[in-house]
Design an enzyme around this catalytic site. Structure first.
Site, mmCIF file in Angstrom:
data_model
loop_
_atom_site.group_PDB
_atom_site.id
_atom_site.type_symbol
_atom_site.label_atom_id
_atom_site.label_comp_id
_atom_site.label_asym_id
_atom_site.label_seq_id
_atom_site.Cartn_x
_atom_site.Cartn_y
_atom_site.Cartn_z
ATOM 1 N N HIS A 1 -10.191 1.514 1.474
ATOM 2 C CA HIS A 1 -9.642 2.744 2.066
ATOM 3 C C HIS A 1 -10.760 3.732 2.420
ATOM 4 O O HIS A 1 -10.638 4.490 3.375
ATOM 5 C CB HIS A 1 -8.653 3.437 1.116
ATOM 6 C CG HIS A 1 -7.253 2.896 1.157
ATOM 7 N ND1 HIS A 1 -6.518 2.806 2.312
ATOM 8 C CD2 HIS A 1 -6.457 2.428 0.176
ATOM 9 C CE1 HIS A 1 -5.321 2.302 2.049
ATOM 10 N NE2 HIS A 1 -5.261 2.059 0.758
ATOM 11 N N HIS B 1 -9.314 -2.980 -3.012
ATOM 12 C CA HIS B 1 -8.297 -2.377 -2.136
ATOM 13 C C HIS B 1 -8.602 -0.894 -1.933
ATOM 14 O O HIS B 1 -8.517 -0.378 -0.814
ATOM 15 C CB HIS B 1 -6.899 -2.567 -2.746
ATOM 16 C CG HIS B 1 -5.785 -1.932 -1.973
ATOM 17 N ND1 HIS B 1 -4.843 -2.645 -1.274
ATOM 18 C CD2 HIS B 1 -5.458 -0.623 -1.807
ATOM 19 C CE1 HIS B 1 -3.990 -1.796 -0.689
ATOM 20 N NE2 HIS B 1 -4.353 -0.562 -1.003
ATOM 21 N N GLU B 2 -8.982 -0.204 -3.031
ATOM 22 C CA GLU B 2 -9.252 1.241 -2.931
ATOM 23 C C GLU B 2 -10.550 1.537 -2.189
ATOM 24 O O GLU B 2 -10.592 2.448 -1.363
ATOM 25 C CB GLU B 2 -9.285 1.881 -4.329
ATOM 26 C CG GLU B 2 -8.011 1.693 -5.157
ATOM 27 C CD GLU B 2 -6.733 1.984 -4.399
ATOM 28 O OE1 GLU B 2 -5.705 1.372 -4.713
ATOM 29 O OE2 GLU B 2 -6.742 2.795 -3.447
ATOM 30 N N CYS C 1 0.837 -1.195 0.000
ATOM 31 C CA CYS C 1 0.000 0.000 0.000
ATOM 32 C C CYS C 1 0.871 1.243 0.000
ATOM 33 O O CYS C 1 1.912 1.284 0.673
ATOM 34 C CB CYS C 1 -0.915 -0.001 1.234
ATOM 35 S SG CYS C 1 -2.020 1.440 1.315
HETATM 36 C C1 LIG Z 1 1.676 -0.182 -3.094
HETATM 37 C C2 LIG Z 1 2.168 -0.424 -4.508
HETATM 38 C C3 LIG Z 1 3.197 -1.537 -4.499
HETATM 39 C C4 LIG Z 1 2.796 0.861 -5.033
HETATM 40 C C5 LIG Z 1 1.004 -0.874 -5.395
HETATM 41 N N1 LIG Z 1 1.444 -1.089 -6.750
HETATM 42 C C6 LIG Z 1 1.429 -2.350 -7.242
HETATM 43 O O1 LIG Z 1 1.021 -3.300 -6.553
HETATM 44 N N2 LIG Z 1 1.922 -2.654 -8.457
HETATM 45 C C7 LIG Z 1 1.925 -1.919 -9.621
HETATM 46 C C8 LIG Z 1 2.097 -0.543 -9.643
HETATM 47 C C9 LIG Z 1 2.045 0.096 -10.875
HETATM 48 F F1 LIG Z 1 2.154 1.394 -10.966
HETATM 49 C C10 LIG Z 1 1.842 -0.602 -12.041
HETATM 50 C C11 LIG Z 1 1.675 -1.946 -11.960
HETATM 51 F F2 LIG Z 1 1.456 -2.613 -13.082
HETATM 52 C C12 LIG Z 1 1.709 -2.616 -10.777
HETATM 53 C C13 LIG Z 1 -0.146 0.124 -5.422
HETATM 54 O O2 LIG Z 1 -0.074 1.077 -6.176
HETATM 55 N N3 LIG Z 1 -1.233 -0.111 -4.611
HETATM 56 C C14 LIG Z 1 -2.249 0.910 -4.588
HETATM 57 C C15 LIG Z 1 -2.534 1.452 -3.195
HETATM 58 O O3 LIG Z 1 -1.751 1.355 -2.259
HETATM 59 N N4 LIG Z 1 -3.717 2.000 -3.092
HETATM 60 O O4 LIG Z 1 -4.164 2.490 -1.933
HETATM 61 C C16 LIG Z 1 -1.452 -1.323 -3.813
HETATM 62 C C17 LIG Z 1 -1.978 -2.460 -4.707
HETATM 63 C C18 LIG Z 1 -2.044 -3.748 -3.877
HETATM 64 C C19 LIG Z 1 -3.110 -4.560 -4.514
HETATM 65 C C20 LIG Z 1 -4.014 -3.610 -5.172
HETATM 66 C C21 LIG Z 1 -3.378 -2.260 -5.222
HETATM 67 ZN ZN LIG Z 2 -3.577 1.273 -0.346
#
Ligand SMILES: CC(C)(C)[C@H](NC(=O)Nc1cc(F)cc(F)c1)C(=O)N(CC(=O)NO)CC1CCCC1
Ligand SMILES: [Zn+2]
Length: 186
Positions: free
Chosen positions: A160, A156-157, A113
């Protein structure tokens, strides 16, 4: 513009609040917040900008993560190949899961996250398919169905917006134990 300095981290009380519904017509401020959230995701996925601004590459962001307790989420999920259009590029206002599969799914590598600066190992079991009702910037209500990785990100969003963190779903006694009918997404 939003940088990592604007993203609040676990322990900040706003992450544990239930966010407020957005009212329409959108205020200029809410319109700006939505645009900046999407801009952050786009910047975070641009190697040059992300390096310059020291951004973690993000696929989704919820308004509470920038200390705005409103029901707004931004999603920018890349396509499969470099030059493909995004799988999903959308800001949802007041998103709500209105129905979902019985079947569950989780990401093989677990979740992280943008608001959590540590690894928390374990499977985060979610619905494998969801139907989401949400409003667009004009206040028009839409319904969309998601599955696979996209469904995981959307859940996930939306978590939040309800003060739920991904690790709330991890079984502390057996972080990688899952029922045999849970789909494990590579
Ligand atoms: C926390 C982080 C590792 C940065 C995660 N990114 C991710 O899982 N991979 C990723 C990122 C890219 F940009 C492009 C791509 F193809 C893959 C993420 O953005 N989130 C979003 C967040 O924290 N929202 O509050 C966490 C993800 C975990 C599972 C769903 C979202
Ligand atoms: Zn998150």
């Amino acid at each position: 513009m939003i940088t990592m300095d604007n993203i609040i981290r676990e322990g900040h009380p706003t992450l544990r609040r239930s966010a407020d519904l957005v009212t329409f017509p959108l205020s200029a401020e809410d319109r700006k917040i939505a645009a900046e959230m999407m801009e952050f995701l786009s910047n975070s996925q641009d190697e040059e900008i992300a390096e310059q601004l020291n951004l973690r590459a993000g696929v989704g962001l919820a308004a509470p993560q920038i200390d705005v307790s409103k029901r707004i989420v931004a999603l920018l999920i890349p396509g499969e190949y470099e030059d493909d259009p995004p799988e999903l590029a959308k800001v949802m206002f007041n998103p709500k899961i209105v129905s979902h599969s019985i079947e569950s799914a989780c990401l093989k590598g677990g979740e992280g996250c943008l608001s959590v600066d540590r690894e928390v190992p374990g499977f985060v079991v979610r619905h494998s398919r969801i139907t989401v009702a949400y409003q667009d910037a004009e206040g028009v209500t839409h319904k969309a169905r998601y599955k696979g990785y996209t469904a995981i990100v959307v859940q996930h969003e939306i978590d939040h917006l309800n003060g739920v963190m991904f690790y709330d779903h991890i079984n502390e006694q057996a972080p990688f134990a899952v029922a045999d009918d849970v789909i494990i997404i590579e």
